[in-house]
Design a protein around this motif. Structure first.
Motif, PDB file in Angstrom:
ATOM      1  N   ASN A 149      19.184  50.967  51.551  1.00  0.00           N
ATOM      2  CA  ASN A 149      20.629  50.989  51.406  1.00  0.00           C
ATOM      3  C   ASN A 149      21.187  52.412  51.341  1.00  0.00           C
ATOM      4  OD1 ASN A 149      19.501  51.435  48.888  1.00  0.00           O
ATOM      5  ND2 ASN A 149      20.994  50.198  47.783  1.00  0.00           N
ATOM      6  N   TRP A 150      20.453  53.394  51.885  1.00  0.00           N
ATOM      7  CA  TRP A 150      20.951  54.768  51.944  1.00  0.00           C
ATOM      8  C   TRP A 150      21.858  54.923  53.154  1.00  0.00           C
ATOM      9  CZ3 TRP A 150      20.409  57.516  47.753  1.00  0.00           C
ATOM     10  CH2 TRP A 150      19.335  57.251  46.895  1.00  0.00           C
ATOM     11  N   ALA A 151      23.046  55.482  52.945  1.00  0.00           N
ATOM     12  CA  ALA A 151      23.990  55.731  54.033  1.00  0.00           C
ATOM     13  C   ALA A 151      23.836  57.160  54.558  1.00  0.00           C
ATOM     14  CB  ALA A 151      25.418  55.511  53.552  1.00  0.00           C
ATOM     15  N   LYS A 152      23.495  58.106  53.660  1.00  0.00           N
ATOM     16  CA  LYS A 152      23.344  59.509  54.047  1.00  0.00           C
ATOM     17  C   LYS A 152      22.458  60.195  53.026  1.00  0.00           C
ATOM     18  CE  LYS A 152      25.871  63.762  55.020  1.00  0.00           C
ATOM     19  NZ  LYS A 152      27.175  64.405  55.141  1.00  0.00           N
ATOM     20  N   THR A 153      21.549  61.029  53.517  1.00  0.00           N
ATOM     21  CA  THR A 153      20.756  61.882  52.631  1.00  0.00           C
ATOM     22  C   THR A 153      20.728  63.283  53.207  1.00  0.00           C
ATOM     23  OG1 THR A 153      18.680  61.344  53.744  1.00  0.00           O
ATOM     24  CG2 THR A 153      19.251  60.027  51.807  1.00  0.00           C
ATOM     25  N   CYS A 154      20.651  64.269  52.323  1.00  0.00           N
ATOM     26  CA  CYS A 154      20.518  65.670  52.714  1.00  0.00           C
ATOM     27  C   CYS A 154      19.364  66.240  51.899  1.00  0.00           C
ATOM     28  CB  CYS A 154      21.782  66.459  52.399  1.00  0.00           C
ATOM     29  SG  CYS A 154      23.256  65.840  53.201  1.00  0.00           S
ATOM     30  N   GLY A 155      18.420  66.872  52.556  1.00  0.00           N
ATOM     31  CA  GLY A 155      17.273  67.417  51.850  1.00  0.00           C
ATOM     32  C   GLY A 155      17.128  68.906  52.099  1.00  0.00           C
ATOM     33  N   GLY A 156      16.600  69.579  51.110  1.00  0.00           N
ATOM     34  CA  GLY A 156      16.326  71.004  51.211  1.00  0.00           C
ATOM     35  C   GLY A 156      14.946  71.292  50.650  1.00  0.00           C
ATOM     36  N   GLY A 157      14.697  72.537  50.326  1.00  0.00           N
ATOM     37  CA  GLY A 157      13.398  72.938  49.826  1.00  0.00           C
ATOM     38  C   GLY A 157      12.973  72.208  48.572  1.00  0.00           C
ATOM     39  N   ILE A 158      13.855  72.126  47.571  1.00  0.00           N
ATOM     40  CA  ILE A 158      13.487  71.478  46.309  1.00  0.00           C
ATOM     41  C   ILE A 158      14.606  70.598  45.753  1.00  0.00           C
ATOM     42  CG2 ILE A 158      11.781  73.189  45.637  1.00  0.00           C
ATOM     43  CD1 ILE A 158      13.869  74.472  43.847  1.00  0.00           C
ATOM     44  N   GLN A 159      15.516  70.156  46.612  1.00  0.00           N
ATOM     45  CA  GLN A 159      16.569  69.265  46.150  1.00  0.00           C
ATOM     46  C   GLN A 159      16.974  68.317  47.267  1.00  0.00           C
ATOM     47  OE1 GLN A 159      20.015  71.506  44.949  1.00  0.00           O
ATOM     48  NE2 GLN A 159      20.007  72.771  46.758  1.00  0.00           N
ATOM     49  N   ASP A 190      31.187  61.376  51.219  1.00  0.00           N
ATOM     50  CA  ASP A 190      30.419  62.400  51.931  1.00  0.00           C
ATOM     51  C   ASP A 190      29.798  63.337  50.913  1.00  0.00           C
ATOM     52  OD1 ASP A 190      29.267  63.642  54.096  1.00  0.00           O
ATOM     53  OD2 ASP A 190      31.086  64.618  54.802  1.00  0.00           O
ATOM     54  N   VAL A 191      28.704  63.977  51.312  1.00  0.00           N
ATOM     55  CA  VAL A 191      27.973  64.838  50.390  1.00  0.00           C
ATOM     56  C   VAL A 191      27.158  65.864  51.170  1.00  0.00           C
ATOM     57  CG1 VAL A 191      25.943  63.325  50.268  1.00  0.00           C
ATOM     58  CG2 VAL A 191      26.495  64.809  48.334  1.00  0.00           C
ATOM     59  N   CYS A 192      26.963  67.020  50.566  1.00  0.00           N
ATOM     60  CA  CYS A 192      26.058  68.044  51.088  1.00  0.00           C
ATOM     61  C   CYS A 192      25.633  68.894  49.894  1.00  0.00           C
ATOM     62  CB  CYS A 192      26.724  68.891  52.167  1.00  0.00           C
ATOM     63  SG  CYS A 192      27.990  70.009  51.551  1.00  0.00           S
ATOM     64  N   PHE A 193      24.739  69.831  50.118  1.00  0.00           N
ATOM     65  CA  PHE A 193      24.372  70.678  49.003  1.00  0.00           C
ATOM     66  C   PHE A 193      24.472  72.140  49.381  1.00  0.00           C
ATOM     67  CE2 PHE A 193      20.380  69.644  51.082  1.00  0.00           C
ATOM     68  CZ  PHE A 193      19.744  70.853  51.197  1.00  0.00           C
ATOM     69  N   GLY A 194      24.750  72.928  48.357  1.00  0.00           N
ATOM     70  CA  GLY A 194      24.771  74.370  48.479  1.00  0.00           C
ATOM     71  C   GLY A 194      23.567  74.930  47.748  1.00  0.00           C
ATOM     72  N   TYR A 195      23.664  76.152  47.316  1.00  0.00           N
ATOM     73  CA  TYR A 195      22.571  76.807  46.616  1.00  0.00           C
ATOM     74  C   TYR A 195      22.506  76.256  45.193  1.00  0.00           C
ATOM     75  CZ  TYR A 195      19.518  80.609  45.180  1.00  0.00           C
ATOM     76  OH  TYR A 195      18.455  81.333  44.719  1.00  0.00           O
ATOM     77  N   PHE A 196      21.608  75.305  44.961  1.00  0.00           N
ATOM     78  CA  PHE A 196      21.449  74.607  43.682  1.00  0.00           C
ATOM     79  C   PHE A 196      22.763  74.006  43.190  1.00  0.00           C
ATOM     80  CE2 PHE A 196      17.957  77.709  43.685  1.00  0.00           C
ATOM     81  CZ  PHE A 196      16.916  76.810  43.740  1.00  0.00           C
ATOM     82  N   THR A 197      23.592  73.603  44.130  1.00  0.00           N
ATOM     83  CA  THR A 197      24.882  72.996  43.832  1.00  0.00           C
ATOM     84  C   THR A 197      25.146  71.907  44.862  1.00  0.00           C
ATOM     85  OG1 THR A 197      25.670  75.143  43.079  1.00  0.00           O
ATOM     86  CG2 THR A 197      27.325  73.483  43.466  1.00  0.00           C
ATOM     87  N   VAL A 198      25.671  70.790  44.415  1.00  0.00           N
ATOM     88  CA  VAL A 198      26.018  69.699  45.314  1.00  0.00           C
ATOM     89  C   VAL A 198      27.531  69.632  45.433  1.00  0.00           C
ATOM     90  CG1 VAL A 198      25.947  67.196  45.622  1.00  0.00           C
ATOM     91  CG2 VAL A 198      23.933  68.402  44.768  1.00  0.00           C
ATOM     92  N   LEU A 199      28.025  69.394  46.636  1.00  0.00           N
ATOM     93  CA  LEU A 199      29.445  69.187  46.878  1.00  0.00           C
ATOM     94  C   LEU A 199      29.608  67.792  47.456  1.00  0.00           C
ATOM     95  CD1 LEU A 199      28.905  72.467  47.978  1.00  0.00           C
ATOM     96  CD2 LEU A 199      31.280  72.290  47.312  1.00  0.00           C
TER      97      LEU A 199
END
Length: 179
Positions: free
Chosen positions: A1-11, A51-60
């Motif tokens: 049931n995931w609509a969107k995911t964003c992944g990075g190095g450790i988040q 909608d969602v994305c992430f910044g430097y150890f911050t989520v928007l």
């Protein structure tokens, strides 16, 4: 049931189809702190995240009412709050209620689109450089003067942006190698 995911190095951050917002990974980059979540953890009881994305150890993230929110280590950069508490509690950025979408890939540079189609930048890349807190300027979204019909856009790093127009043109800017 995931609509969107964003992944990075450790988040990682994700939206589920019911409008809920989830996070797992580290909010600080410190593997030994209490701000580490090893499994997907629900951020808030709200079910109107779009909608969602992430910044430097911050989520928007954006809610269905068009408001923009943030949480994480550097949330205060975007909210102007003097509260430096690191938590999963979202805080609103500004008062605008016409945000539609957002793009970023883990840096301090974010592209946003308003419901009228206008493209905006939220550039906190000066926070990459260490200086006294009083030397930082308040971060506020700035409109990008671009009149072509945008089909897609993306942001990355500290100042990299790319736009694909509906006519097939690709526009890009920023520093790719070094400063």
């Amino acid at each position: 049931n995931w609509a969107k995911t964003c992944g990075g190095g450790i988040q990682t951050v994700g939206l589920q189809t019911d409008g809920s917002l989830w996070f797992w990974g580290s909010l600080t980059g410190d593997a030994n702190d209490k701000n580490k979540f090893l499994v997907p953890t629900r951020v808030s009881p709200d079910t109107n995240w779009t909608d969602v994305c992430f910044g430097y150890f911050t989520v928007l993230a954006i809610k269905s009412d068009g408001t923009l929110w943030t949480f994480g280590r550097d949330a205060d950069i975007y909210t102007g709050s003097s509260d430096k508490t690191i938590s999963l509690t979202p805080q609103q950025i500004g008062t605008d209620a016409d945000w539609q979408s957002i793009s970023s890939a883990g840096g301090f540079y974010h592209l946003l689109r308003k419901k009228d189609g206008a493209l905006w930048v939220l550039d906190a890349s000066e926070h990459r450089r260490i200086k006294p807190d009083s030397d930082y300027k308040p971060i506020a979204p700035k409109k990008i003067d671009f009149t072509a019909d945008i089909a897609a856009y993306a942001a990355s790093g500290d100042n990299i942006g790319v736009i694909l127009t509906r006519d097939g043109e690709v526009w890009t800017w920023g520093n790719v190698l070094g400063e």
